[in-house]
Design a protein around this motif. Sequence first.
Motif, PDB file in Angstrom:
ATOM      1  N   ALA A 172      70.554  69.053  92.376  1.00 55.97           N
ATOM      2  CA  ALA A 172      71.026  69.827  91.218  1.00 55.97           C
ATOM      3  C   ALA A 172      72.523  70.094  91.262  1.00 55.97           C
ATOM      4  O   ALA A 172      73.118  70.424  90.225  1.00 55.97           O
ATOM      5  CB  ALA A 172      70.274  71.152  91.129  1.00 55.97           C
ATOM      6  N   PRO A 218      71.430  74.519  82.293  1.00 58.23           N
ATOM      7  CA  PRO A 218      69.972  74.354  82.161  1.00 58.23           C
ATOM      8  C   PRO A 218      69.259  74.086  83.477  1.00 58.23           C
ATOM      9  O   PRO A 218      68.171  74.604  83.714  1.00 58.23           O
ATOM     10  CB  PRO A 218      69.839  73.165  81.203  1.00 58.23           C
ATOM     11  CG  PRO A 218      71.099  73.197  80.388  1.00 58.23           C
ATOM     12  CD  PRO A 218      72.163  73.686  81.315  1.00 58.23           C
ATOM     13  N   VAL A 219      69.857  73.294  84.367  1.00 62.31           N
ATOM     14  CA  VAL A 219      69.161  72.946  85.602  1.00 62.31           C
ATOM     15  C   VAL A 219      68.942  74.180  86.478  1.00 62.31           C
ATOM     16  O   VAL A 219      67.932  74.276  87.194  1.00 62.31           O
ATOM     17  CB  VAL A 219      69.926  71.846  86.380  1.00 62.31           C
ATOM     18  CG1 VAL A 219      71.250  72.369  86.959  1.00 62.31           C
ATOM     19  CG2 VAL A 219      69.043  71.259  87.481  1.00 62.31           C
ATOM     20  N   GLU A 231      68.358  77.265  85.349  1.00 60.44           N
ATOM     21  CA  GLU A 231      67.205  77.970  84.776  1.00 60.44           C
ATOM     22  C   GLU A 231      65.897  77.278  85.157  1.00 60.44           C
ATOM     23  O   GLU A 231      64.891  77.936  85.445  1.00 60.44           O
ATOM     24  CB  GLU A 231      67.336  78.047  83.256  1.00 60.44           C
ATOM     25  CG  GLU A 231      68.425  78.995  82.772  1.00 60.44           C
ATOM     26  CD  GLU A 231      68.162  80.446  83.164  1.00 60.44           C
ATOM     27  OE1 GLU A 231      66.979  80.805  83.396  1.00 60.44           O
ATOM     28  OE2 GLU A 231      69.126  81.224  83.254  1.00 60.44           O
ATOM     29  N   GLU A 232      65.916  75.960  85.170  1.00 62.21           N
ATOM     30  CA  GLU A 232      64.715  75.216  85.571  1.00 62.21           C
ATOM     31  C   GLU A 232      64.358  75.505  87.024  1.00 62.21           C
ATOM     32  O   GLU A 232      63.181  75.694  87.362  1.00 62.21           O
ATOM     33  CB  GLU A 232      64.956  73.721  85.374  1.00 62.21           C
ATOM     34  CG  GLU A 232      65.127  73.293  83.920  1.00 62.21           C
ATOM     35  CD  GLU A 232      65.667  71.874  83.788  1.00 62.21           C
ATOM     36  OE1 GLU A 232      65.706  71.166  84.830  1.00 62.21           O
ATOM     37  OE2 GLU A 232      66.050  71.481  82.685  1.00 62.21           O
ATOM     38  N   LEU A 233      65.360  75.552  87.879  1.00 60.91           N
ATOM     39  CA  LEU A 233      65.111  75.810  89.296  1.00 60.91           C
ATOM     40  C   LEU A 233      64.667  77.242  89.547  1.00 60.91           C
ATOM     41  O   LEU A 233      63.890  77.502  90.478  1.00 60.91           O
ATOM     42  CB  LEU A 233      66.362  75.482  90.122  1.00 60.91           C
ATOM     43  CG  LEU A 233      66.394  74.078  90.734  1.00 60.91           C
ATOM     44  CD1 LEU A 233      66.309  73.000  89.660  1.00 60.91           C
ATOM     45  CD2 LEU A 233      67.646  73.891  91.578  1.00 60.91           C
ATOM     46  N   LYS A 234      65.146  78.184  88.743  1.00 58.58           N
ATOM     47  CA  LYS A 234      64.686  79.566  88.875  1.00 58.58           C
ATOM     48  C   LYS A 234      63.184  79.654  88.626  1.00 58.58           C
ATOM     49  O   LYS A 234      62.455  80.327  89.372  1.00 58.58           O
ATOM     50  CB  LYS A 234      65.445  80.474  87.903  1.00 58.58           C
ATOM     51  CG  LYS A 234      66.878  80.753  88.326  1.00 58.58           C
ATOM     52  CD  LYS A 234      67.679  81.430  87.228  1.00 58.58           C
ATOM     53  CE  LYS A 234      67.238  82.830  86.955  1.00 58.58           C
ATOM     54  NZ  LYS A 234      68.127  83.502  85.969  1.00 58.58           N
ATOM     55  N   ALA A 235      62.715  78.959  87.613  1.00 57.15           N
ATOM     56  CA  ALA A 235      61.279  78.955  87.307  1.00 57.15           C
ATOM     57  C   ALA A 235      60.488  78.316  88.446  1.00 57.15           C
ATOM     58  O   ALA A 235      59.409  78.797  88.833  1.00 57.15           O
ATOM     59  CB  ALA A 235      61.028  78.223  85.997  1.00 57.15           C
ATOM     60  N   GLU A 236      61.036  77.234  89.017  1.00 59.93           N
ATOM     61  CA  GLU A 236      60.350  76.551  90.108  1.00 59.93           C
ATOM     62  C   GLU A 236      60.325  77.424  91.371  1.00 59.93           C
ATOM     63  O   GLU A 236      59.315  77.476  92.093  1.00 59.93           O
ATOM     64  CB  GLU A 236      61.025  75.217  90.406  1.00 59.93           C
ATOM     65  CG  GLU A 236      60.378  74.401  91.516  1.00 59.93           C
ATOM     66  CD  GLU A 236      58.939  74.010  91.207  1.00 59.93           C
ATOM     67  OE1 GLU A 236      58.177  73.802  92.169  1.00 59.93           O
ATOM     68  OE2 GLU A 236      58.587  73.912  90.011  1.00 59.93           O
ATOM     69  N   TYR A 262      65.039  69.854  95.200  1.00 64.35           N
ATOM     70  CA  TYR A 262      65.578  70.398  93.953  1.00 64.35           C
ATOM     71  C   TYR A 262      67.059  70.800  94.021  1.00 64.35           C
ATOM     72  O   TYR A 262      67.838  70.462  93.124  1.00 64.35           O
ATOM     73  CB  TYR A 262      64.766  71.636  93.534  1.00 64.35           C
ATOM     74  CG  TYR A 262      63.331  71.349  93.187  1.00 64.35           C
ATOM     75  CD1 TYR A 262      62.991  70.806  91.945  1.00 64.35           C
ATOM     76  CD2 TYR A 262      62.306  71.611  94.094  1.00 64.35           C
ATOM     77  CE1 TYR A 262      61.671  70.546  91.618  1.00 64.35           C
ATOM     78  CE2 TYR A 262      60.980  71.345  93.783  1.00 64.35           C
ATOM     79  CZ  TYR A 262      60.668  70.810  92.542  1.00 64.35           C
ATOM     80  OH  TYR A 262      59.362  70.543  92.230  1.00 64.35           O
TER      81      TYR A 262
END
Length: 404
Positions: free
Chosen positions: A27, A46-47, A49-54, A23
């Motif tokens: 990124a 955005p990427v 924020e996506e990685l924070k969730a992951e 990831y």
Amino acid sequence: MDFAFDARTEELRAKLLAFMDEYVYPAERIAHEQRAELASPWETVPVVEELKAEARRQGLWNLFLPDEEYGAGLTNLQYAPLAEIMGRSPQIAPTVTNCAAPDTGNMEVLAQFGDEAQKKQWLEPLLAGEIRSAFAMTEPDVASSDATNITTHIERDGDEYVITGRKWYISGAMHPDCKIFIVMGKTDPDGPDIRRQQSMVLVPRDTPGVTVKRAMQVFGYEDHYHGGHAEVIFDHARVPVSNLIGEEGGGFAIAQARLGPGRIHHCMRLIGMAERAIELMCRRAVSRDAFGKALAQQGVVQNWIADARVAVEQLRLLVLKTAWMMDTVGNRGAHTEIQAIKIATPRTVVGILDRAIQLYGAGGVSQDFPLAELYAGARTLMIADGPDEVHQRSLARRELKKYR
């Protein structure tokens, strides 16, 4: 003498290394492209924020906090190799795991010194990654390497404190999610003990009288991922007396408690930056030819790579020893070792990055590779959290004291 990582550290290392490969490294370029499309460069891409969730989903979240009530409950020795891995991508990895400064230090302050109301209002959303924060200590008009020089006034007026002063290089302050400042200033400027003159107060960003004036650059970089480094004006900003952290006169001691872990975290990440530089040097050396043979066959390049490997192994052992001492005898007991790594690590890593840049030629100073930005960050850490010379002075005094 056992140098092996324990089972939990090995488990988290494996997960984090896989997370980086799958990831984080991909990124880096995506984030750069997405930032160009944002309305403001300070917004989170955005990427990220996506990685924070992951990262939260995988349990790679708040790894830095040793208190199990708030974080992963890891010791400094357990966290060190994880921070090193995150240091290989210092703009992305610490942010997406909620392990990025200055939020880490601010969360540690609130966890250790904040009251229940302060923890509820500010620590909990910071732990959840819902807001960001800033630590306002450094000032442009005095030598802030000596924290007793700070001139920002925190005057009590009834049930309020009135804060007046000018700060700069306040990391995180440009980020739109930065909602709270921890501000250090003088509540007793004429007090007889110069280390009891300072206090720390919580100042919400939207407090009247608080102005984030401008973004400060670092070698031309604005550090968007970390929320930048701002000049901030406090013009008679008023906050309730309940916003005091700890006690009046306790600011200097709180700052020292905050900066000890902060210094070792920086050094852990710096080792990761050096490892990234060595990897990039080796990849470049085996893929480029000059004067009839591969760069990898040039004696000077071989020397650079060998010297870098030796230096990193030495630094890692010193950092791990320091982490172990902090866990076993406390920050005060590890004072000498903390200063030693703060002196040795940034300057050594700067040298490694400088050689890597040289090996890459024009590419090394460009935006196409991470080396120039890594260099800027590493060089800054020879100043941040106390310049090298301050730590050298203190360390020398401690050594000389043994012979007096």
